[in-house]
Design a protein around this motif. Structure first.
Motif, mmCIF file in Angstrom:
data_model
loop_
_atom_site.group_PDB
_atom_site.id
_atom_site.type_symbol
_atom_site.label_atom_id
_atom_site.label_comp_id
_atom_site.label_asym_id
_atom_site.label_seq_id
_atom_site.Cartn_x
_atom_site.Cartn_y
_atom_site.Cartn_z
ATOM 1 N N VAL A 66 -63.537 26.206 21.272
ATOM 2 C CA VAL A 66 -62.120 25.997 21.584
ATOM 3 C C VAL A 66 -61.283 27.080 20.902
ATOM 4 O O VAL A 66 -61.437 27.342 19.707
ATOM 5 C CB VAL A 66 -61.663 24.597 21.136
ATOM 6 C CG1 VAL A 66 -60.157 24.450 21.272
ATOM 7 C CG2 VAL A 66 -62.371 23.525 21.955
ATOM 8 N N ALA A 67 -60.406 27.693 21.684
ATOM 9 C CA ALA A 67 -59.481 28.694 21.145
ATOM 10 C C ALA A 67 -58.236 27.990 20.622
ATOM 11 O O ALA A 67 -57.538 27.301 21.376
ATOM 12 C CB ALA A 67 -59.114 29.697 22.222
ATOM 13 N N MET A 68 -57.969 28.149 19.342
ATOM 14 C CA MET A 68 -56.806 27.540 18.721
ATOM 15 C C MET A 68 -55.575 28.415 18.966
ATOM 16 O O MET A 68 -55.681 29.629 19.145
ATOM 17 C CB MET A 68 -57.034 27.383 17.224
ATOM 18 C CG MET A 68 -58.285 26.599 16.862
ATOM 19 S SD MET A 68 -58.189 24.862 17.372
ATOM 20 C CE MET A 68 -57.174 24.179 16.052
ATOM 21 N N PRO A 69 -54.368 27.806 18.975
ATOM 22 C CA PRO A 69 -53.152 28.613 19.135
ATOM 23 C C PRO A 69 -53.008 29.606 17.976
ATOM 24 O O PRO A 69 -53.363 29.296 16.840
ATOM 25 C CB PRO A 69 -52.022 27.572 19.093
ATOM 26 C CG PRO A 69 -52.683 26.269 19.389
ATOM 27 C CD PRO A 69 -54.071 26.374 18.866
ATOM 28 N N PRO A 70 -52.531 30.813 18.259
ATOM 29 C CA PRO A 70 -52.368 31.809 17.177
ATOM 30 C C PRO A 70 -51.393 31.295 16.108
ATOM 31 O O PRO A 70 -50.448 30.568 16.398
ATOM 32 C CB PRO A 70 -51.793 33.023 17.903
ATOM 33 C CG PRO A 70 -52.118 32.830 19.344
ATOM 34 C CD PRO A 70 -52.147 31.354 19.565
ATOM 35 N N LEU A 71 -51.658 31.695 14.876
ATOM 36 C CA LEU A 71 -50.777 31.365 13.756
ATOM 37 C C LEU A 71 -50.066 32.638 13.309
ATOM 38 O O LEU A 71 -50.688 33.682 13.140
ATOM 39 C CB LEU A 71 -51.577 30.793 12.590
ATOM 40 C CG LEU A 71 -52.183 29.396 12.799
ATOM 41 C CD1 LEU A 71 -53.074 29.023 11.619
ATOM 42 C CD2 LEU A 71 -51.085 28.353 12.978
#
Length: 496
Positions: free
Chosen positions: A488-493
């Motif tokens: 799963v690709a997490m939203p950029p921080l």
């Protein structure tokens, strides 16, 4: 349709063998097929290789599709090899896959990870990375690793620096391009480390690429140019290699979670007897290869030790047994990662290779591999006999009654439902070297931690079946639950 060979090939393999006395348990039986001589460069070589592997009851071919910045294939991020032994237009990898799969053999794409070129004459392809990012390139465009004194050639090889973000990106794309374009069963890292060069027990001497050094200073606050043995500098360089393995594994698993990610790992000298002892081992201290972490964090599906020792030299025989024992200990602690002992047939006579295989399997390891198909014993390596003469003899020894490969054995692909992974990235003034924590969303417990690479990427391959949060500094992602078989690709921080 992909993977049709799994059933048909397995039936073909079993139908040609004597009836099995009960089910054979999975056991990896690997064969390294290098590209430094004949092996799979023509259709005729491929035919012979597949037939020879079948006769020896091998089930995995580690085929060297990437030698030094090139590919023995037609569709990859690296340019097609200019090896004159390969017929014009012929795609060795494609041909090998069709023929090996038809016989129930897996093919893992073995690529030398960091070696870029080794000839005084530059490669003819102007787009080869050596021509665009080798010794003639300046500033950030130069991707080569260096020693502190500026030496940028390790023996005959020019080598990419894992601490250079663009070099690391290029390496990752090499593997991803192969798995996207070919129906390979896995990838294998080789020489995924810094070059040799230190005397036994000496510090890691490479890694002084100017861009890598700038990163190190920015991320750690260090000033000046560190000495090779500086503990903080050594740890930073080891982390760059680990980041490279992690990010490539995540990218490959995102393409296909059933692909096997494995590495041919170093076993220099005396073996450790504990995890703490591994941090004093030569792989860890001299070349920056922390393969213990790769096993513990699940970055690998298979750890294939290059346990290259002479069976007839007592101290080396003891080292061979010691590394097998250490790997067996890891297998008990991390059973998700297979442990395979690889032997150097070119250093040994045939009986010694058989003896080493038996010893490794009796230790309880997941399998054994032979280096190499081209040089199956020391007589061939010394030029006193030919591979064509020796290979049938060695194969007959391995498949004789009560011998290690007497009967065929299966080796399954990794189960997709055992994978739960997340990956993501951070941006900011200094994206690299940031600590990333994986938290239990309900309790706030820290489940795992890692560090971002030079491009700000991070990831975890062993995420529990619960809601998790990723935290970097004061920034957090939303809580997510990772389903089995997913990356799963997490939203950029965005960091200050």
């Amino acid at each position: 349709m992909k993977r049709t060979w799994l059933l048909g090939g397995a039936l073909a393999l079993l139908s040609s063998c004597a009836p099995l006395q009960g089910a054979q348990k999975p056991q990896l039986r690997g064969l390294w097929v290098d590209a430094f001589g004949p092996g799979f460069k023509t259709p005729q070589e491929v035919d012979r290789l597949v037939a020879d592997a079948r006769k020896m009851n091998v089930n995995v071919l580690f085929a060297q599709v990437g030698r030094r910045g090139d590919c023995y294939c037609n569709r990859a991020a690296m340019p097609r090899t200019n090896d004159s032994a390969v017929p014009e237009g012929f795609d060795p990898l494609a041909d090998l896959l069709v023929k090996a799969h038809a016989q129930g053999l897996q093919v893992h794409a073995w690529i030398i990870t960091t070696a870029l070129w080794n000839s005084a004459a530059p490669p003819p392809d102007p787009e080869h990375a050596f021509n665009t990012h080798g010794p003639a390139a300046h500033g950030r465009a130069n991707w080569l690793t260096q020693k502190k004194d500026g030496l940028n050639r390790a023996g005959a090889d020019w080598v990419l620096d894992p601490g250079h973000p663009d070099a690391a990106e290029y390496i990752r794309n090499m593997y991803v391009s192969v798995v996207k374009n070919y129906d390979v069963d896995g990838i294998q890292f080789d020489r995924v480390r810094y070059p040799d060069g230190s005397p036994a027990g000496g510090p890691l001497e490479w890694g002084y690429n100017p861009t890598a050094l700038e990163r190190y200073r920015a991320e750690t606050g260090a000033v000046g140019t560190p000495e090779p043995g500086d503990p903080q500098w050594a740890a930073w360089r080891r982390q760059q290699v680990t980041n490279l393995v992690r990010e490539t594994a995540l990218a490959v698993k995102a393409v296909n979670p059933r692909l096997s990610v494995n590495a041919a790992t170093i076993t220099y000298g005396e073996a450790p007897t504990s995890e703490e002892g591994f941090t004093r081992s030569r792989p860890y201290t001299e070349v920056g290869q922390d393969w213990l972490t790769w096993v513990k964090e699940g970055y690998l599906d298979v750890n294939v030790m290059m346990n290259y020792k002479r069976d007839f030299v007592p101290v080396q025989a003891e080292w061979f047994r010691g590394w097998n024992a250490f790997a067996a200990q890891l297998l008990r602690q991390s059973p998700q990662v297979a442990q395979v002992s690889g032997s150097a047939a070119y250093l040994n006579d045939q009986n010694s290779s058989v003896s080493q295989a038996r010893q490794a399997l009796r230790t309880g390891l997941s399998g054994w591999a032979l280096y190499s198909y081209r040089t199956p014993d020391r007589e061939v390596n010394a030029g006193r006999r030919t591979q064509a003469d020796v290979w049938p003899e060695l194969s007959a020894k391995f498949t004789a009654r009560t011998m290690p490969f007497e009967l065929p054995a299966p080796w399954p692909a990794p189960a997709a439902d055992t994978l739960r992974a997340v990956r993501g990235s951070v941006s900011g003034a200094i994206p690299g070297g940031r600590e990333v924590r994986l938290l239990d969303a309900r309790s706030g417990e820290v489940l795992d931690s890692t560090f971002t690479d030079g491009a700000g990427r991070y990831g975890f391959l062993r995420v529990p079946a619960t809601q998790v949060i990723v935290q970097v500094g004061a920034q957090r992602t939303a809580a997510v639950t990772i389903q089995a078989g997913q990356v799963v690709a997490m939203p950029p921080l965005v960091l200050p």
